[in-house]
Design a protein around this motif. Structure first.
Motif, PDB file in Angstrom:
ATOM      1  N   SER A  83      18.604  17.649 -19.404  1.00 27.33           N
ATOM      2  CA  SER A  83      18.636  18.572 -20.546  1.00 27.33           C
ATOM      3  C   SER A  83      19.207  19.925 -20.153  1.00 27.33           C
ATOM      4  CB  SER A  83      17.224  18.753 -21.116  1.00 27.33           C
ATOM      5  OG  SER A  83      16.691  17.523 -21.553  1.00 27.33           O
ATOM      6  N   VAL A  84      18.778  20.437 -19.014  1.00 28.46           N
ATOM      7  CA  VAL A  84      19.252  21.736 -18.541  1.00 28.46           C
ATOM      8  C   VAL A  84      20.760  21.703 -18.293  1.00 28.46           C
ATOM      9  CG1 VAL A  84      19.182  23.309 -16.572  1.00 28.46           C
ATOM     10  CG2 VAL A  84      17.060  22.525 -17.593  1.00 28.46           C
ATOM     11  N   ILE A  85      21.224  20.616 -17.654  1.00 31.22           N
ATOM     12  CA  ILE A  85      22.662  20.502 -17.368  1.00 31.22           C
ATOM     13  C   ILE A  85      23.469  20.404 -18.665  1.00 31.22           C
ATOM     14  CG2 ILE A  85      24.441  19.026 -16.341  1.00 31.22           C
ATOM     15  CD1 ILE A  85      22.396  18.325 -14.150  1.00 31.22           C
ATOM     16  N   LEU A  86      22.939  19.700 -19.648  1.00 34.44           N
ATOM     17  CA  LEU A  86      23.640  19.566 -20.932  1.00 34.44           C
ATOM     18  C   LEU A  86      23.672  20.875 -21.715  1.00 34.44           C
ATOM     19  CD1 LEU A  86      22.516  16.111 -22.405  1.00 34.44           C
ATOM     20  CD2 LEU A  86      24.833  16.800 -21.794  1.00 34.44           C
ATOM     21  N   LEU A  87      22.545  21.614 -21.705  1.00 34.42           N
ATOM     22  CA  LEU A  87      22.405  22.769 -22.583  1.00 34.42           C
ATOM     23  C   LEU A  87      22.904  24.074 -21.983  1.00 34.42           C
ATOM     24  CD1 LEU A  87      18.857  21.952 -24.017  1.00 34.42           C
ATOM     25  CD2 LEU A  87      21.063  21.630 -25.153  1.00 34.42           C
ATOM     26  N   ASP A  88      22.931  24.181 -20.666  1.00 32.83           N
ATOM     27  CA  ASP A  88      23.340  25.443 -20.030  1.00 32.83           C
ATOM     28  C   ASP A  88      24.812  25.389 -19.638  1.00 32.83           C
ATOM     29  OD1 ASP A  88      23.685  27.611 -18.067  1.00 32.83           O
ATOM     30  OD2 ASP A  88      21.523  27.816 -18.248  1.00 32.83           O
ATOM     31  N   GLN A  89      25.604  26.266 -20.222  1.00 34.67           N
ATOM     32  CA  GLN A  89      27.042  26.290 -19.979  1.00 34.67           C
ATOM     33  C   GLN A  89      27.389  26.607 -18.520  1.00 34.67           C
ATOM     34  OE1 GLN A  89      29.597  25.609 -22.082  1.00 34.67           O
ATOM     35  NE2 GLN A  89      28.178  25.011 -23.697  1.00 34.67           N
ATOM     36  N   THR A  90      26.521  27.374 -17.849  1.00 37.57           N
ATOM     37  CA  THR A  90      26.803  27.746 -16.460  1.00 37.57           C
ATOM     38  C   THR A  90      26.742  26.544 -15.516  1.00 37.57           C
ATOM     39  OG1 THR A  90      24.478  28.293 -16.014  1.00 37.57           O
ATOM     40  CG2 THR A  90      25.899  30.068 -16.834  1.00 37.57           C
ATOM     41  N   VAL A 135      13.397  16.844  -8.090  1.00 39.26           N
ATOM     42  CA  VAL A 135      12.520  17.800  -7.411  1.00 39.26           C
ATOM     43  C   VAL A 135      13.305  18.621  -6.394  1.00 39.26           C
ATOM     44  CG1 VAL A 135      10.599  18.027  -5.790  1.00 39.26           C
ATOM     45  CG2 VAL A 135      10.389  16.498  -7.748  1.00 39.26           C
ATOM     46  N   ILE A 136      14.099  17.943  -5.565  1.00 41.45           N
ATOM     47  CA  ILE A 136      14.864  18.635  -4.525  1.00 41.45           C
ATOM     48  C   ILE A 136      15.887  19.576  -5.141  1.00 41.45           C
ATOM     49  CG2 ILE A 136      16.581  18.300  -2.704  1.00 41.45           C
ATOM     50  CD1 ILE A 136      15.048  15.739  -1.956  1.00 41.45           C
ATOM     51  N   TYR A 137      16.620  19.077  -6.129  1.00 41.04           N
ATOM     52  CA  TYR A 137      17.657  19.910  -6.728  1.00 41.04           C
ATOM     53  C   TYR A 137      17.062  21.066  -7.540  1.00 41.04           C
ATOM     54  CZ  TYR A 137      21.681  17.177  -5.310  1.00 41.04           C
ATOM     55  OH  TYR A 137      22.662  16.570  -4.569  1.00 41.04           O
ATOM     56  N   THR A 138      15.821  20.907  -8.003  1.00 37.99           N
ATOM     57  CA  THR A 138      15.159  21.990  -8.732  1.00 37.99           C
ATOM     58  C   THR A 138      14.630  23.051  -7.776  1.00 37.99           C
ATOM     59  OG1 THR A 138      14.518  20.498 -10.512  1.00 37.99           O
ATOM     60  CG2 THR A 138      13.344  22.570 -10.381  1.00 37.99           C
ATOM     61  N   LEU A 139      13.962  22.598  -6.711  1.00 37.02           N
ATOM     62  CA  LEU A 139      13.319  23.523  -5.788  1.00 37.02           C
ATOM     63  C   LEU A 139      14.326  24.270  -4.916  1.00 37.02           C
ATOM     64  CD1 LEU A 139      10.242  21.409  -4.593  1.00 37.02           C
ATOM     65  CD2 LEU A 139      10.285  23.245  -6.288  1.00 37.02           C
ATOM     66  N   ARG A 140      15.451  23.638  -4.594  1.00 36.35           N
ATOM     67  CA  ARG A 140      16.386  24.234  -3.646  1.00 36.35           C
ATOM     68  C   ARG A 140      17.591  24.900  -4.302  1.00 36.35           C
ATOM     69  NH1 ARG A 140      15.676  23.089   1.647  1.00 36.35           N
ATOM     70  NH2 ARG A 140      17.788  23.853   1.962  1.00 36.35           N
ATOM     71  N   ASN A 141      17.716  24.755  -5.624  1.00 36.59           N
ATOM     72  CA  ASN A 141      18.920  25.242  -6.290  1.00 36.59           C
ATOM     73  C   ASN A 141      18.587  26.398  -7.223  1.00 36.59           C
ATOM     74  OD1 ASN A 141      21.179  25.344  -8.271  1.00 36.59           O
ATOM     75  ND2 ASN A 141      21.922  23.631  -7.040  1.00 36.59           N
ATOM     76  N   LYS A 142      19.089  27.585  -6.893  1.00 39.81           N
ATOM     77  CA  LYS A 142      18.787  28.779  -7.693  1.00 39.81           C
ATOM     78  C   LYS A 142      19.362  28.684  -9.095  1.00 39.81           C
ATOM     79  CE  LYS A 142      18.453  31.991  -3.782  1.00 39.81           C
ATOM     80  NZ  LYS A 142      19.024  33.207  -3.145  1.00 39.81           N
ATOM     81  N   GLU A 143      20.575  28.114  -9.216  1.00 40.21           N
ATOM     82  CA  GLU A 143      21.203  28.013 -10.529  1.00 40.21           C
ATOM     83  C   GLU A 143      20.395  27.132 -11.469  1.00 40.21           C
ATOM     84  OE1 GLU A 143      25.066  26.619  -9.186  1.00 40.21           O
ATOM     85  OE2 GLU A 143      25.970  28.472  -9.902  1.00 40.21           O
ATOM     86  N   LYS A 156      17.133  26.459 -11.199  1.00 40.55           N
ATOM     87  CA  LYS A 156      15.864  27.144 -11.500  1.00 40.55           C
ATOM     88  C   LYS A 156      16.060  28.227 -12.563  1.00 40.55           C
ATOM     89  CE  LYS A 156      14.682  27.945  -7.112  1.00 40.55           C
ATOM     90  NZ  LYS A 156      13.885  28.394  -5.941  1.00 40.55           N
ATOM     91  N   LEU A 157      17.144  28.974 -12.459  1.00 42.19           N
ATOM     92  CA  LEU A 157      17.425  30.000 -13.469  1.00 42.19           C
ATOM     93  C   LEU A 157      17.689  29.378 -14.833  1.00 42.19           C
ATOM     94  CD1 LEU A 157      19.731  32.450 -11.462  1.00 42.19           C
ATOM     95  CD2 LEU A 157      17.428  32.939 -12.338  1.00 42.19           C
ATOM     96  N   ALA A 158      18.404  28.254 -14.841  1.00 37.22           N
ATOM     97  CA  ALA A 158      18.705  27.570 -16.097  1.00 37.22           C
ATOM     98  C   ALA A 158      17.435  27.028 -16.748  1.00 37.22           C
ATOM     99  CB  ALA A 158      19.697  26.438 -15.847  1.00 37.22           C
ATOM    100  N   ILE A 159      16.514  26.515 -15.923  1.00 34.86           N
ATOM    101  CA  ILE A 159      15.244  26.008 -16.454  1.00 34.86           C
ATOM    102  C   ILE A 159      14.417  27.148 -17.047  1.00 34.86           C
ATOM    103  CG2 ILE A 159      13.016  24.985 -15.810  1.00 34.86           C
ATOM    104  CD1 ILE A 159      14.524  23.252 -13.789  1.00 34.86           C
ATOM    105  N   LYS A 160      14.362  28.274 -16.328  1.00 35.77           N
ATOM    106  CA  LYS A 160      13.633  29.439 -16.839  1.00 35.77           C
ATOM    107  C   LYS A 160      14.230  29.922 -18.153  1.00 35.77           C
ATOM    108  CE  LYS A 160      12.066  31.151 -12.327  1.00 35.77           C
ATOM    109  NZ  LYS A 160      12.212  32.238 -11.302  1.00 35.77           N
TER     110      LYS A 160
END
Length: 314
Positions: free
Chosen positions: A47-54, A288-296, A298-302
């Motif tokens: 969902s995050v990858i689909l919805l966040d343009q960045t 889990v790994i891509y969420t915890l280790r990836n700042k982009e 994590k920012l998109a989820i927030k």
């Protein structure tokens, strides 16, 4: 009588649940919770990858494809496991076993090829940054995903054809919780040496072939990183690969241990337990790994959570 392959077996019994323990209710609750977590985490990533343009970049496009593929892989094996634990019905039809094996290994092979595509993406990003937009555009990414899927289906169809053309006369008890290669092959009432060798070769082509391609990619990546003068630049370049490497090691480590090591009657119980880890752990590790280790990410989820919260208040 099944005339398609001269077999008297019309259904199989999945007996791997006795290996997992004699507390089906407890296992059902534990597996259900883990499966729900897998679905929630993968849906969040997708969902995050689909919805966040960045995040509309080749790396995240391939991550999206991997999440979809791994989620579909769990659909093939886990729901049947949960139904069996809940109802005690261990049977699966001959046709159902054929379809389950085809779908599982098509998706598993697809996952391997997608991990190769992700390694290639990191290679291009680090070793050929000026050509990245040309070499990893949307069209190329779509072709990589399509080729991964098509190749996985072709290899799985070959394995399925090799195994289910054999005669199955009984017994029909599969010592596993889904229709896996070795437990099904052992039930054939004919000499399986040639078929088993062919299946091992096909499995090795997928597993060892993709591992070699990933290894070669990372040799070039490591060489490029070591040439970066800035320690901060080296750290940033390596951090973009760390998540992928962790997923690769877990994925191929479990898969190689199950499908490439020599088989014995006693190893089937170990394979079942390792397969539980493989089926549940790898789809969970990816998000889990891509969420915890990836700042982009994590920012998109927030950002997504903040937007959802604000829309609810309005």
């Amino acid at each position: 009588m099944n005339k398609g392959n001269d077999s008297s077996v019309t259904e199989f019994l999945l007996l791997g649940f006795s290996i997992l323990g004699n507390k089906p209710t407890l296992l059902f609750l534990g597996f259900s919770l883990t499966y729900t977590t897998i679905l929630v985490f993968n849906v969040i990533i997708m969902s995050v990858i689909l919805l966040d343009q960045t995040l509309h970049s080749p790396m995240y496009f391939l991550l999206f494809a991997l999440s979809v593929s791994e989620t579909c892989t769990t659909f093939v094996a886990i729901p049947k496991l949960l139904v069996t634990l809940l109802t005690g019905n261990q049977s699966i039809s001959f046709a159902g076993c054929t379809v389950q094996m085809f779908c599982y290994f098509a998706l598993a092979a697809n996952n391997c090829f997608l991990l190769v595509a992700m390694a290639y993406d990191r290679y291009v990003a680090i070793c050929c940054p000026l050509q990245y937009q040309v070499l990893m555009n949307k069209r190329v990414c779509t072709k990589l995903v399509g080729a991964s899927c098509a190749t996985g289906c072709l290899i799985s169809l070959s394995i399925d054809t090799l195994i289910f053309r054999l005669p199955f006369c009984g017994p029909n008890g599969i010592k596993h919780f889904f229709c896996d290669l070795s437990p099904v092959l052992r039930l054939a009432c004919t000499n399986i040496h040639l078929t088993n060798t062919a299946v091992i070769i096909l499995s090795a082509i997928v597993l060892l072939g993709t591992v070699i391609l990933i290894f070669v990619s990372y040799i070039y990546i490591l060489s490029a990183i070591l040439r970066i003068h800035s320690s901060l630049g080296r750290q940033k370049a390596f951090s973009t690969c760390a998540s992928h490497l962790t997923v690769v090691i877990t994925h191929f480590g479990c898969a190689s241990f199950v499908y490439l090591r020599p088989k014995s009657a006693s190893s089937l119980d170990q394979d079942t337990l390792i397969s539980v880890t493989y089926v549940f752990l790898t789809p969970l590790l990816n998000p889990v790994i891509y969420t915890l280790r990836n700042k982009e990410v994590k920012l998109a989820i927030k950002k997504l959570l903040r937007t959802s919260f604000c829309s609810q208040k309005l």
